[in-house]
Design a protein around this motif. Structure first.
Motif: not given
Length: 226
Positions: A83, A165, A169, A196, A199-200, A202-207
């Motif tokens: 992230a 995150a 977002t 892109q 967005s990727g 942010v997704v990694a941070s929420f994981i």
């Protein structure tokens, strides 16, 4: 003469009765019956060996949880680093007719994205430093000190990662959809690579947030059993 002869015989009978009564208490008591053998515990017959609640099994279970804790920390390190790197390397420039008139998008232009990079970098650094404490909990599963310290710090880092995150977002949403009321134009139609990447990230941070939540819940359950 008949009366005097009957009296001694009656006296002899009396003496015999007294001897019998005197000797009766001196008789040895009957031996006590041996106590019955204690019945076997029903748990040993009903449950398999792996499910018995012994000290060794409890330590093995806690050691298994500590190993899983260590693996989750490695996964969280990877997620936070991805992230931070994806967001920190986001940079896109749109070419136009002249080199003096260009549009440039970078994460440093927005404070929320800068906070995102810093927050995930701090979380990744903390996770690396927490690995020795996780190993200590693996070697000594009965120790409560390392587990309590990791529980407190994991909770703080989870909140930091959630805040980072969440702030990113909001920027990603505005970049994709814009806001007519705030005169914010959607830039993802032009800066496709920039959108892109963020967005990727942010997704990694929420994981990573999910991994932190699992770590906190596991630590709480282990300390509750102790």
């Amino acid at each position: 003469m008949s009366t005097s002869e009957a009296a001694p015989s009656a006296t002899a009978i009396t003496i015999d009765d007294s001897d019998a009564r005197g000797k009766a208490p001196a008789a040895a008591p009957a031996p006590a019956a041996p106590p019955p053998a204690a019945p076997a515990a029903p748990k040993d017959r009903r449950f398999p060996f792996l499910l018995r609640k012994t000290k060794a099994a409890g330590g093995g279970c806690k050691r298994g949880v500590a190993c899983f804790d260590f693996l989750l920390r490695l996964c969280a390190i990877a997620a936070t680093l991805v992230a931070a790197i994806m967001m920190g390397t986001t940079d896109e420039t749109l070419p136009f007719f002249t080199q003096f008139f260009q549009f440039h998008a970078n994460f440093a232009d927005l404070p929320a994205l800068t906070f995102f990079v810093v927050g995930n970098a701090i979380a990744a650094g903390y996770l690396v430093l927490s690995l020795p404490f996780s190993l200590a909990a693996m070697i000594r599963p009965q120790a409560i000190g390392p587990r309590l310290l990791l529980f407190v710090l994991d909770t703080v880092m989870m909140e930091l990662t959630i805040a980072a995150a969440s702030s990113a977002t909001a920027i990603v949403y505005l970049a994709h959809n814009g806001s007519s009321k705030a005169n914010w134009v959607a830039i993802c139609l032009r800066f496709d690579g920039f959108c892109q990447s963020i967005s990727g990230a942010v997704v990694a941070s929420f994981i990573a947030v999910v991994f932190f939540m699992a770590l906190v819940v596991m630590s709480a359950l282990v300390m509750r059993k102790q």
